[in-house]
Scaffold this motif. Structure first.
Motif, PDB file in Angstrom:
ATOM      1  N   TYR A   3       0.804  -1.213   0.000  1.00  0.00           N
ATOM      2  CA  TYR A   3       0.000   0.000   0.000  1.00  0.00           C
ATOM      3  C   TYR A   3       0.846   1.277   0.000  1.00  0.00           C
ATOM      4  O   TYR A   3       0.412   2.309  -0.523  1.00  0.00           O
ATOM      5  N   ASP A   4       2.054   1.202   0.569  1.00  0.00           N
ATOM      6  CA  ASP A   4       2.918   2.393   0.541  1.00  0.00           C
ATOM      7  C   ASP A   4       3.293   2.762  -0.887  1.00  0.00           C
ATOM      8  O   ASP A   4       3.358   3.946  -1.236  1.00  0.00           O
ATOM      9  N   LYS A   5       3.546   1.744  -1.713  1.00  0.00           N
ATOM     10  CA  LYS A   5       3.865   1.999  -3.131  1.00  0.00           C
ATOM     11  C   LYS A   5       2.641   2.562  -3.852  1.00  0.00           C
ATOM     12  O   LYS A   5       2.778   3.431  -4.728  1.00  0.00           O
ATOM     13  N   CYS A   6       1.475   2.070  -3.463  1.00  0.00           N
ATOM     14  CA  CYS A   6       0.231   2.619  -4.041  1.00  0.00           C
ATOM     15  C   CYS A   6       0.155   4.111  -3.757  1.00  0.00           C
ATOM     16  O   CYS A   6      -0.154   4.916  -4.655  1.00  0.00           O
ATOM     17  N   MET A   7       0.434   4.495  -2.495  1.00  0.00           N
ATOM     18  CA  MET A   7       0.372   5.903  -2.115  1.00  0.00           C
ATOM     19  C   MET A   7       1.430   6.722  -2.849  1.00  0.00           C
ATOM     20  O   MET A   7       1.179   7.844  -3.287  1.00  0.00           O
ATOM     21  N   GLU A   8       2.606   6.141  -3.024  1.00  0.00           N
ATOM     22  CA  GLU A   8       3.701   6.848  -3.706  1.00  0.00           C
ATOM     23  C   GLU A   8       3.298   7.217  -5.138  1.00  0.00           C
ATOM     24  O   GLU A   8       3.482   8.360  -5.578  1.00  0.00           O
ATOM     25  N   VAL A  32      -7.342   1.279  -0.556  1.00  0.00           N
ATOM     26  CA  VAL A  32      -5.966   1.435  -0.069  1.00  0.00           C
ATOM     27  C   VAL A  32      -5.935   2.313   1.184  1.00  0.00           C
ATOM     28  O   VAL A  32      -5.317   1.959   2.203  1.00  0.00           O
ATOM     29  N   LEU A  33      -6.597   3.467   1.119  1.00  0.00           N
ATOM     30  CA  LEU A  33      -6.573   4.402   2.249  1.00  0.00           C
ATOM     31  C   LEU A  33      -7.272   3.824   3.479  1.00  0.00           C
ATOM     32  O   LEU A  33      -6.860   4.085   4.613  1.00  0.00           O
ATOM     33  N   SER A  34      -8.312   3.035   3.254  1.00  0.00           N
ATOM     34  CA  SER A  34      -9.019   2.395   4.382  1.00  0.00           C
ATOM     35  C   SER A  34      -8.106   1.391   5.074  1.00  0.00           C
ATOM     36  O   SER A  34      -8.030   1.339   6.308  1.00  0.00           O
ATOM     37  N   LYS A  35      -7.392   0.593   4.247  1.00  0.00           N
ATOM     38  CA  LYS A  35      -6.524  -0.444   4.827  1.00  0.00           C
ATOM     39  C   LYS A  35      -5.328   0.169   5.547  1.00  0.00           C
ATOM     40  O   LYS A  35      -4.781  -0.428   6.478  1.00  0.00           O
ATOM     41  N   CYS A  36      -4.896   1.360   5.095  1.00  0.00           N
ATOM     42  CA  CYS A  36      -3.756   2.041   5.720  1.00  0.00           C
ATOM     43  C   CYS A  36      -4.183   2.927   6.891  1.00  0.00           C
ATOM     44  O   CYS A  36      -3.322   3.584   7.517  1.00  0.00           O
TER      45      CYS A  36
END
Length: 429
Positions: A335-340, A363-367
């Motif tokens: 998920y960090d790569k998704c955010m990047e 993604v944001l919900s899981k993070c």
């Protein structure tokens, strides 16, 4: 005669304004124009795109020596083109009838201009009448551009069988059917009647001995792919390569998409390597397809390699590229790569759509990044992105699970019910 010779010389040198000056000097000197001078000045005004003036001079010429001059056919050809440029197809038709009455020779190029004009105005009956007339006089134009305009007229009006009949007319007259016409007909059948009809049209062309070009092959390959005739698509692609058409990006894109759909990863990568070796650089669509294919198998090394290669070759990623990349990392749980990549996408003024939003809500919900989730939802609302049922429910559940009841209430009040109750499944959800 001296002025006529001067105009002829200036026109040969494309110095049409000098011909106009010569004409004005003749008028000031009281010197009348002979037929050759009329031809010279009409040609000059036609080339200068002053069609009104060309028509005005034609009427003057017509009243003087229309039926007796050897220049009448040349002047009429220019004036008919001028009428067509002015959108006066009926006046051009009258000019043709005047020529026939005065026994002025009618050329095939003149018919081509007139037929093209009527085709542009979608006067189907006039086009058909002129085609029959020209054919009966053994004066059928051999101009591919004219035939293309007629074909596009029929396709635009949904008369696909008549469009195909143009091929028969050309074949019977031993006129080579160019690639642009074959491609236009396949595309017309595919769009109006579906890809099965497009496939039949292509095969009928083959039976008539028409030789496809690069664009037609690409259209046929895509049609075969869309109707799941994968073997035929491969055979057509091989035939295209045999005939030397090995640099068509559209055909490669269709084949790679097909291999991706079939899960034939090695064939897709091999084909990409082949197109590179042939000097045909892959475009963003091909990179997107290959990244999606590797993303489905969670092969993130290959996804990252393709992304890096695309950037190195200065191929600008589009929204689909970022969506594909983020989706691949989301499936792998990174998920960090998704955010990047999401931040990179938004920094580059990328606009959100429902697909991107659907991924990022998850993604944001899981993070547990609920502040950014709320910002995403507000951005969607301000940018006019409509919520479908799944996206709405997913966002509502994420906010409620995080204990953000007031934000969930805002979301419910901000989104119109009609925006997400279009799909019966979504409505049930």
């Amino acid at each position: 005669m001296a002025f006529e010779a001067a105009m002829r010389g200036y026109n040969k040198l494309h110095m049409y304004r000098c011909s106009v000056e010569i004409h004005q000097r003749m008028i000031l000197s009281g010197i009348g124009l002979n037929p050759g001078s009329y031809y010279g000045i009409v040609k000059a005004y036609t080339e200068l795109k002053d069609f009104e003036k060309a028509v005005e001079l034609f009427h003057e010429y017509k009243n003087m020596c229309f039926g007796t001059s050897v220049y009448s056919d040349k002047i009429c050809t220019l004036v008919i083109k001028a009428f067509c440029k002015l959108g006066k197809a009926s006046e051009a038709r009258e000019c043709l009838e005047d020529m026939k009455r005065e026994k002025v020779p009618v050329t095939a190029s003149l018919y081509a201009s007139l037929i093209s004009c009527f085709a542009g105005e979608r006067h189907i009956s006039a086009v058909e009448e002129l085609l029959d007339e020209a054919e009966s006089e053994q004066n059928l134009p051999r101009d591919p551009e004219m035939f293309l305009k007629v074909v596009m007229m029929y396709i635009d009006q949904g008369l696909l069988d008549k469009a195909f009949a143009i091929i028969d007319r050309m074949v019977n007259a031993k006129i080579r059917v160019p690639d642009c016409i074959l491609c236009a007909i396949i595309s017309g059948f595919s769009k109006k009647r579906g890809y099965h009809a497009g496939v039949r049209a292509y095969e009928d062309m083959h039976e008539r001995g028409c030789q496809p070009g690069q664009v037609t092959y690409a259209s046929a390959i895509n049609a075969y792919y869309q109707v799941s005739l994968y073997t035929k698509a491969e055979e057509t692609f091989a035939e295209m390569e045999t005939r030397g058409y090995d640099k068509c990006v559209v055909a490669y894109s269709s084949m790679i998409s097909m291999y991706s759909k079939l899960g034939r990863i090695s064939d897709a990568m091999r084909l990409m390597a082949k197109m590179k070796s042939r000097g045909c650089p892959p475009n963003v669509w091909i990179y997107n397809t290959l990244m999606e294919m590797h993303g489905k198998t969670k092969d993130l090394k290959k996804v990252e390699k393709l992304w890096t290669e695309m950037k190195r070759k200065k191929i600008t990623p589009d929204k689909v590229s970022f969506t594909t990349l983020i989706s691949a990392y989301n499936k792998a749980g990174e998920y960090d790569k998704c955010m990047e990549y999401y931040v990179e996408f938004r920094t580059g003024d990328g606009s959100i759509d429902r697909v991107m939003a659907g991924i990022m809500v998850g993604v944001l919900s899981k993070c547990n990044r609920f502040d950014e989730l709320i910002k995403l939802l507000r951005d969607m609302n301000s940018e006019g992105v409509k919520f479908d049922g799944r996206l709405f429910v997913s966002a509502m559940n994420a906010l409620r699970d995080a204990g953000l009841g007031s934000q969930a209430k805002w979301l419910k009040e901000s989104i119109a019910v009609t925006e997400f109750q279009q799909d019966p499944q979504d409505q049930t959800t």
